[in-house]
Enzyme design. Structure first.
Site, PDB file in Angstrom:
ATOM      1  N   LYS A   1      -2.904 165.512  -5.897  1.00  0.00           N
ATOM      2  CA  LYS A   1      -2.161 166.626  -5.674  1.00  0.00           C
ATOM      3  C   LYS A   1      -3.198 167.998  -5.292  1.00  0.00           C
ATOM      4  O   LYS A   1      -2.878 168.655  -4.395  1.00  0.00           O
ATOM      5  CB  LYS A   1      -1.593 166.998  -7.056  1.00  0.00           C
ATOM      6  CG  LYS A   1      -0.458 165.951  -7.302  1.00  0.00           C
ATOM      7  CD  LYS A   1      -0.039 166.171  -8.751  1.00  0.00           C
ATOM      8  CE  LYS A   1       0.840 164.981  -9.143  1.00  0.00           C
ATOM      9  NZ  LYS A   1       0.888 164.872 -10.447  1.00  0.00           N
TER      10      LYS A   1
ATOM     11  N   LYS B   1     -11.410 160.374 -19.516  1.00  0.00           N
ATOM     12  CA  LYS B   1     -11.417 161.132 -18.471  1.00  0.00           C
ATOM     13  C   LYS B   1     -12.660 162.394 -18.364  1.00  0.00           C
ATOM     14  O   LYS B   1     -12.858 163.064 -17.603  1.00  0.00           O
ATOM     15  CB  LYS B   1      -9.938 162.054 -18.666  1.00  0.00           C
ATOM     16  CG  LYS B   1      -8.954 160.885 -18.332  1.00  0.00           C
ATOM     17  CD  LYS B   1      -7.572 161.572 -18.426  1.00  0.00           C
ATOM     18  CE  LYS B   1      -6.505 160.437 -18.101  1.00  0.00           C
ATOM     19  NZ  LYS B   1      -6.481 159.994 -16.644  1.00  0.00           N
TER      20      LYS B   1
ATOM     21  N   LYS C   1      -5.631 167.306 -16.737  1.00  0.00           N
ATOM     22  CA  LYS C   1      -5.210 165.805 -16.994  1.00  0.00           C
ATOM     23  C   LYS C   1      -5.141 165.687 -18.610  1.00  0.00           C
ATOM     24  O   LYS C   1      -5.578 166.413 -19.264  1.00  0.00           O
ATOM     25  CB  LYS C   1      -6.047 164.737 -16.376  1.00  0.00           C
ATOM     26  CG  LYS C   1      -7.609 165.120 -16.746  1.00  0.00           C
ATOM     27  CD  LYS C   1      -8.365 164.103 -15.843  1.00  0.00           C
ATOM     28  CE  LYS C   1      -8.541 164.757 -14.446  1.00  0.00           C
ATOM     29  NZ  LYS C   1      -7.913 163.838 -13.460  1.00  0.00           N
ATOM     30  N   ARG C   2      -4.231 164.516 -18.847  1.00  0.00           N
ATOM     31  CA  ARG C   2      -4.300 164.011 -20.384  1.00  0.00           C
ATOM     32  C   ARG C   2      -5.882 164.302 -21.100  1.00  0.00           C
ATOM     33  O   ARG C   2      -6.503 163.583 -20.272  1.00  0.00           O
ATOM     34  CB  ARG C   2      -3.601 162.801 -20.404  1.00  0.00           C
ATOM     35  CG  ARG C   2      -3.482 162.160 -21.761  1.00  0.00           C
ATOM     36  CD  ARG C   2      -2.583 161.163 -21.597  1.00  0.00           C
ATOM     37  NE  ARG C   2      -3.079 160.064 -20.726  1.00  0.00           N
ATOM     38  CZ  ARG C   2      -3.665 159.020 -21.009  1.00  0.00           C
ATOM     39  NH1 ARG C   2      -4.296 158.988 -22.552  1.00  0.00           N
ATOM     40  NH2 ARG C   2      -4.150 158.095 -20.437  1.00  0.00           N
TER      41      ARG C   2
ATOM     42  N   HIS D   1      -1.367 149.832 -15.362  1.00  0.00           N
ATOM     43  CA  HIS D   1      -1.953 151.011 -14.848  1.00  0.00           C
ATOM     44  C   HIS D   1      -3.212 151.199 -15.865  1.00  0.00           C
ATOM     45  O   HIS D   1      -3.801 152.351 -15.715  1.00  0.00           O
ATOM     46  CB  HIS D   1      -0.906 152.136 -15.689  1.00  0.00           C
ATOM     47  CG  HIS D   1       0.284 152.332 -14.749  1.00  0.00           C
ATOM     48  ND1 HIS D   1       0.147 153.140 -13.591  1.00  0.00           N
ATOM     49  CD2 HIS D   1       1.458 151.990 -14.447  1.00  0.00           C
ATOM     50  CE1 HIS D   1       1.281 153.450 -13.008  1.00  0.00           C
ATOM     51  NE2 HIS D   1       2.220 152.357 -13.430  1.00  0.00           N
TER      52      HIS D   1
ATOM     53  N   THR E   1      -3.361 160.379  -9.839  1.00  0.00           N
ATOM     54  CA  THR E   1      -2.564 161.078  -9.073  1.00  0.00           C
ATOM     55  C   THR E   1      -2.765 162.725  -8.818  1.00  0.00           C
ATOM     56  O   THR E   1      -2.499 163.222  -7.790  1.00  0.00           O
ATOM     57  CB  THR E   1      -0.962 160.785  -9.229  1.00  0.00           C
ATOM     58  OG1 THR E   1      -0.707 161.226 -10.475  1.00  0.00           O
ATOM     59  CG2 THR E   1      -0.690 159.448  -8.915  1.00  0.00           C
TER      60      THR E   1
END
Length: 813
Positions: A655, A549, A543-544, A355, A651
């Site tokens: 969504k 990110k 998101k985390r 991942h 992901t």
């Protein structure tokens, strides 16, 4: 409460209230109504589940064991009703009682058994496996407190316990008859008999693993999956002798030491005790699962040589890697198999999903700690490493640097990813881009030897949860427009393409988005007391919290807009609400500092007369599945800002896309495939791509200071971090973030290329903003195309690929 019409559902609920709570409809609490009705739903699920398990056993069907440290399931109540086809009947039943079913369903606690995408992926996979009637068991840990409950106090993240099991869990079934022992510490005594080495583990201490099973029902299908979560208990739960002698602390000590293993997901590992606890957790889960797997197979099929014919094991990231040497241990030490026999079985059963390519996330354990805690597993890993390195030396003779980099044990560390690569039958990436990076970069030397091992299977999401449950208004519109076949068959999403230029449809599509914005506004007012403008653009980054990110890039963009409005009051005409939702790991200081920055920027723009009413920043506290189900359908702009090459898939991007948001993102992970689906005119791509990032890394051509010096907009936004503009903090509060962006931590450059990509991002956001404001019909068409093209990102497609390419399971018919 209304007078009740005695539908079968009402009668069943009345019966459960009476028998389990001694209550009637008139004096039952909302929580009791939830539990009573959930028990009725569970009866339906369990009937189907037990029948399926019996049929799978009778037919001798192969099963996949999906092993993961995280299973972020979300609330089961509405999801189960949708998948059972009972939602309308229960809505009617509660309407007859004068109640809204959503009010009852909201009594369920979210289980915080995951930190984000990894755990949600595992949950989606179980639901899709069940929908496709493929026999499956998810295996993990029943964390008593999950991750943590996030509170924002004075702008800072504060972690609080999340006791999701405080009131019990209706959906789970304890299996004390299937508990197993897991051993830690001690030493190994080796003896030789009949030309065979026998290893005996002595002086170990024992933790009991007790399984809890939760059925996971699929949509209109007959084979629910099983989620098996292991809970840690002391072998002797109470030391009566110590208690009676007055040593009360000693009486509880063994129990506490054992049960801490299943207390918390991802304990802080910035200290030695935290590292040991994580290693204990992962071995506890893998040992319990492998022991159960072997025992079950022996009972049903006898000969363990046939294990690979009946079981496939998928390792979701590196956390469950120790299942491989643990099964070797069981086969050799308890079943008297030779090394060759045991390895032949193990190497045909296990498959590994990678991942991440980030070094800090490729799990390694300090060799000394590993040896002390798991002495027998250590000796097996050492033997695996020796044999693997001998094999590598035949391919790369004398190239010790290359072999050391590929080795399982080297430089005082035991490397879980390398163990997976060495032993697993198949290794897959989770997007096409990520799969290519594994082959050409991260595991390139292994790929040259074993090209057949490697493949890419793009992640997916279950559209029952993320559309039918999360967005009932859009589901209803789609059903009215193209029929309800898309709920079972993701390929039917594409039928919407016939309507993306139909003005009547687009008006309804836009009305659904507006309803969802109002729903989110109501939710935030109730939960956090925050008022938002439902006529503003809803821009979301959820998101985390992690530097790669790049929530920090979005912060700088908001400061850029703040500066623009100081100079030109008409720079923003249609208001924008920027939503952030994220948890930072407790020990990740910089990520927590970014949360503080987001909230501080919120204080600035939400209160400055020049920006108030035009810009608003909202941080959604304690982001979890149930809040995501409200946030995602309301989103106009989906922010996917990761540095290219670092997000394996994503992901959340899927969504948002499925719910009619338009993506602004880098060419990273599954964003690349979203781009391929919707076309360049229906997505906003910015920033450096993977090849450009790699070139800058190789030749060290990225110099953040040059962007700071030459681009006045970049400099002005960055200066706001330290010039005293930000309210409620000292001018030095964010100097670490400022320094990291300009100078990096080690090599003189920010390794996430924030300032490089910021000008490109500003340009693309400006284009998206102008499109939304000037061409609302065009924007609605873009949003509708995103929904229409999202079907391919269903986890049903993902699971079908896993099964066709790796597991080879037969459906229960």
């Amino acid at each position: 409460m209304k007078s009740t019409k005695q539908t079968p559902e009402v009668k069943a609920i009345v019966g459960k209230l009476k028998r389990h709570f001694g209550k009637t409809l008139e004096n039952a609490t909302r929580e009791e109504l939830y539990k009573a009705s959930a028990m009725c739903i569970r009866d339906e699920v369990v009937d189907k589940w037990t029948a399926a398990n019996a049929a799978v056993e009778k037919k001798g069907l192969k099963k996949v064991y999906y092993m993961s440290a995280e299973f972020l399931m979300g609330r089961a109540y509405i999801n189960n009703l949708v998948n059972l086809g009972l939602l309308e009947r229960y809505k009617t039943a509660f309407a007859n009682l004068g109640l809204d079913i959503e009010e009852v369903a909201s009594q369920e606690r979210d289980a915080g058994l995951g930190n984000g995408g990894l755990g949600r992926l595992a949950a989606c996979f179980l639901e899709s496996l069940a929908t496709l009637d493929l026999p499956a068991m998810g295996c993990g840990i029943r964390y008593e407190y999950g991750l943590f409950k996030q509170r924002i106090i004075d702008g800072e993240q504060v972690e609080m316990e999340d006791n999701w099991l405080e009131d019990g869990c209706v959906w789970e079934i304890e299996r004390p008859d299937e508990e197993v022992e897991v051993h830690f510490g001690g030493e190994i005594v080796e003896t030789w008999t009949d030309h065979k080495m026998k290893a005996e583990h002595k002086n170990y201490y024992t933790v009991m693993a007790v399984p809890y099973d939760m059925p996971v029902v699929g949509y209109n299908s007959k084979c629910p999956a099983t989620l098996r979560l292991w809970s840690a208990r002391a072998k002797d739960r109470f030391d009566l002798k110590s208690f009676n002698s007055g040593d009360y602390m000693q009486a509880m000590q063994e129990r506490e030491a054992a049960e801490v293993i299943s207390k918390v997901l991802y304990p802080d590992d910035s200290h030695e005790q935290g590292k040991q606890l994580r290693l204990k957790q992962f071995y506890f889960m893998t040992s319990a699962t492998m022991q159960n797997l072997v025992r079950t197979h022996k009972e049903r099929h006898g000969d363990l040589h046939s294990l690979p014919n009946y079981v496939a094991v998928q390792i979701n990231d590196t956390h469950p890697t120790l299942a491989m040497p643990e099964l070797m241990r069981i086969l050799m030490d308890e079943e008297n198999y030779t090394w060759e026999e045991a390895y032949n079985i193990v190497s045909r059963m296990f498959n590994y999903t990678n991942h991440t390519i980030m070094a800090e996330a490729l799990e390694c354990w300090e060799e000394g700690m590993f040896k002390n805690l798991l002495p027998r597993i250590y000796s097996i890993v050492q033997e695996l490493n020796q044999r693997y390195c001998e094999k590598l030396n035949r391919y790369y003779p004398g190239d010790m640097d290359r072999i050391s980099n590929m080795a399982i044990v080297a430089y005082g560390q035991i490397r879980m990813a390398n163990l997976c690569v060495a032993v697993a039958r198949r290794v897959n990436g989770v997007s096409q881009l990520h799969g290519a990076i594994l082959k050409n970069d991260l595991f390139a030397d292994s790929y040259k030897i074993y090209p057949q091992k490697y493949l890419a299977i793009t992640n997916g999401i279950t559209h029952r949860r993320w559309l039918a449950v999360a967005n009932p208004s859009l589901t209803k519109l789609m059903t009215e427009t193209i029929g309800d076949g898309f709920i079972k068959d993701y390929r039917q999403f594409d039928k919407l393409m016939e309507y993306v230029e139909d003005e009547a449809f687009l008006e309804k599509f836009a009305a659904v988005k507006q309803q969802n914005k109002q729903r989110l506004a109501d939710y935030l007012l109730k939960k956090q007391g925050i008022e938002v403008n439902v006529n503003s653009i809803f821009d979301v980054q959820a998101k985390r919290l992690h530097e790669y990110k790049r929530q920090l890039l979005k912060c700088l963009h908001i400061l850029y807009l703040y500066n623009s409005l100081q100079q030109d009051p008409d720079a923003v005409t249609t208001p924008i609400t920027f939503f952030f939702a994220a948890k930072a790991a407790p020990g990740y200081a910089r990520a927590k500092s970014i949360i503080r920055l987001i909230n501080t920027i919120g204080e600035l723009v939400n209160n400055d007369p020049a920006t108030k009413g035009k810009l608003q920043v909202v941080f959604i506290e304690n982001y979890e599945v149930s809040s995501a189900e409200v946030l995602i359908p309301a989103t106009d702009i989906s922010e996917q800002l990761s540095t290219a090459g670092l997000e394996a898939s994503g992901t959340g991007n899927m969504k948002f896309m499925m719910n009619g948001a338009v993506t602004i993102g880098t060419m990273d992970g599954a964003n690349v495939e979203i781009y391929d689906q919707v076309g360049p005119e229906n997505i906003y791509i910015f920033g450096a791509n993977v090849k450009e990032i790699k070139t800058m890394q190789t030749y060290k051509t990225y110099r953040p200071g040059e962007y700071f010096e030459k681009n006045l907009d970049v400099r002005a936004a960055l200066d706001r971090l330290i010039d005293g503009t930000l309210p409620g903090v000292s001018a030095h509060r964010f100097s670490d973030l400022y320094q990291s962006l300009l100078f990096g931590d080690y090599d003189g450059a920010d390794k996430y290329f924030v300032l490089h990509d910021l000008p490109s991002y500003i340009g693309k956001f400006t284009r998206a903003y102008k499109k939304y404001c000037a061409d609302p019909k065009g924007w609605q068409k873009m949003a509708a195309i995103n929904t229409a093209k999202s079907g391919v990102f269903s986890s049903d497609r993902t699971i079908t690929e896993y099964n066709d390419k790796i597991w080879k399971l037969e459906k229960l018919k």
